[in-house]
Design an enzyme around this catalytic site. Structure first.
Site, short mmCIF file in Angstrom:
data_model
loop_
_atom_site.label_atom_id
_atom_site.label_comp_id
_atom_site.label_asym_id
_atom_site.label_seq_id
_atom_site.Cartn_x
_atom_site.Cartn_y
_atom_site.Cartn_z
N HIS A 128 -0.79 2.57 0.60
CA HIS A 128 -1.76 1.89 -0.49
C HIS A 128 -3.01 2.98 -0.87
O HIS A 128 -3.24 2.86 -2.07
CB HIS A 128 -2.24 0.63 0.53
CG HIS A 128 -3.57 -0.02 -0.14
ND1 HIS A 128 -3.32 -1.21 -1.33
CD2 HIS A 128 -4.80 0.27 -0.62
CE1 HIS A 128 -4.59 -1.80 -1.42
NE2 HIS A 128 -5.43 -0.81 -1.25
N GLU A 129 -3.40 3.56 0.01
CA GLU A 129 -4.66 4.35 -0.18
C GLU A 129 -4.16 5.50 -1.00
O GLU A 129 -4.93 6.01 -1.96
CB GLU A 129 -5.29 4.89 1.09
CG GLU A 129 -6.05 3.86 2.05
CD GLU A 129 -6.92 2.95 1.37
OE1 GLU A 129 -7.53 3.09 0.13
OE2 GLU A 129 -7.09 1.77 1.60
N HIS A 132 -4.55 4.52 -4.74
CA HIS A 132 -6.07 4.77 -5.12
C HIS A 132 -6.26 6.18 -5.46
O HIS A 132 -6.93 6.63 -6.46
CB HIS A 132 -7.08 4.27 -4.06
CG HIS A 132 -7.17 2.80 -3.77
ND1 HIS A 132 -7.20 1.92 -4.82
CD2 HIS A 132 -7.14 2.10 -2.77
CE1 HIS A 132 -7.44 0.76 -4.54
NE2 HIS A 132 -7.41 0.97 -3.20
N HIS A 138 -6.64 -2.36 -7.40
CA HIS A 138 -5.92 -3.33 -6.59
C HIS A 138 -5.17 -4.40 -7.49
O HIS A 138 -5.57 -4.43 -8.92
CB HIS A 138 -6.91 -4.16 -5.74
CG HIS A 138 -7.73 -3.43 -4.61
ND1 HIS A 138 -8.77 -3.82 -4.14
CD2 HIS A 138 -6.86 -2.54 -3.81
CE1 HIS A 138 -8.70 -2.80 -3.10
NE2 HIS A 138 -7.54 -2.24 -2.91
#
Lengths: 191, 114
Positions: A128-129, A132, A138
């Site tokens: 997930h990170e 980013h 998101h």
């Protein structure tokens, strides 16, 4: 999918290659270095499979593009961690490369070995990170990697169509990537 | 304002092991809606500020479910694919209490829903 304001992305010569490194001072002791390296290698490789960007682990933390570390409480970036659960991690938009995990969590690489009910899958959060780090915000799609929440003791590591479309709009497609295989996999998992 | 027992009757989600210690106290806000006054609601407003659903908070944050909080709840429900009720229903509170990434949800410029 969503982007940060201005749709920032990494700007490097083609073929793009980004380095990552682990903080020499801010790590957790109960996971072995080899487990940690394997988890992040797999997480980066998922994104590398869909965009023409490769990732490699660098030895020099300070010169690495992506700097990974585990921090507790107020660690100086204006976004203090809050202890067990709550906020698990955060990573900043391109080309910051700051990738911080909350040291207070019970990070797991194998739920068979980590029995805590509060255990959080490190690979899921890492995947997930990295989204980013690459420039994704998101997502509203619950199944997407970039959806903001994660239930403890669950593993969610496969990129979904929403994630892939978002990151490919920033970097283009990996020439070896086939959407049909992703769709087949997604249809299969939905069933 | 629900009695503590009603949470057990209504939900297995809120009583599951994965309840988040940090935001555990939010479960007392179940079914709160505009006009409600529940002690600690100011903490929920800070949560919504943290994740980008309230732009700014007054110096003296109140525990009243005001229009600004209702707007934040609606934005949260819309963003995270929940039924849009404007109330702190079970689905919404369960989602709020889950552990999550610390980045704001609302800085996007472009989104696509599938």
């Amino acid at each position: 999918f969503a982007y940060f304001p201005g749709e920032p992305r990494w700007n490097r010569p083609n073929p793009m290659s980004l380095s990552y490194a682990f903080s020499p001072d801010h790590m957790i002791s109960y996971l072995t270095a080899s487990d940690m390296r394997a988890v992040f290698q797999r997480a980066f490789s998922r994104w590398a499979a869909v965009i023409p960007v490769s990732f490699y682990e660098a030895q020099d933390y300070h010169s690495a593009d992506v700097k990974i570390g585990f921090y507790s409480g107020d660690h100086g970036d204006g976004q203090p961690f809050d202890g067990v659960l709550g906020v698990l991690a955060h990573a900043f938009s391109p080309e910051s490369g700051r990738f911080h995990l909350d040291a207070a969590e019970t990070w797991a690489v194998d739920f068979g070995n980590q029995k805590s009910r509060m255990a959080v899958d490190l690979e899921s959060v890492a995947t997930h990170e990295i989204g980013h780090v690459l420039g994704l915000g998101h997502s509203s799609v619950k199944e997407a990697i970039m959806y903001p929440s994660l239930i403890p003791r669950t593993k969610k590591v496969d990129l979904r169509v929403d994630d892939v479309e978002g990151v490919q709009a920033l970097y283009g497609s990996n020439p070896n990537f086939r959407f049909s295989s992703l769709l087949a996999s997604e249809t299969s998992s939905n069933q | 304002r629900p009695s503590p027992g009603s949470l057990t009757e209504k939900s297995t989600v809120l009583t599951a092991d994965h309840i988040n210690a940090t935001w555990h106290q939010f479960q007392k806000f179940l079914d709160a809606s505009t006009g409600s006054h529940v002690t600690g609601l100011s903490e929920l407003k800070k949560y919504f500020k943290l994740f980008g659903y309230i732009a700014a908070l007054d110096t003296n944050v109140t525990d009243t479910f005001d229009e600004r909080l209702e707007s934040a709840v609606i934005r949260y429900q819309s963003k995270l694919g929940l039924p849009v009720t404007g109330k702190l229903d079970l689905d919404t509170l369960s989602q709020i209490m889950l552990p999550r990434c610390g980045m704001s949800d609302t800085h996007e410029l472009h989104t696509t829903r599938h």
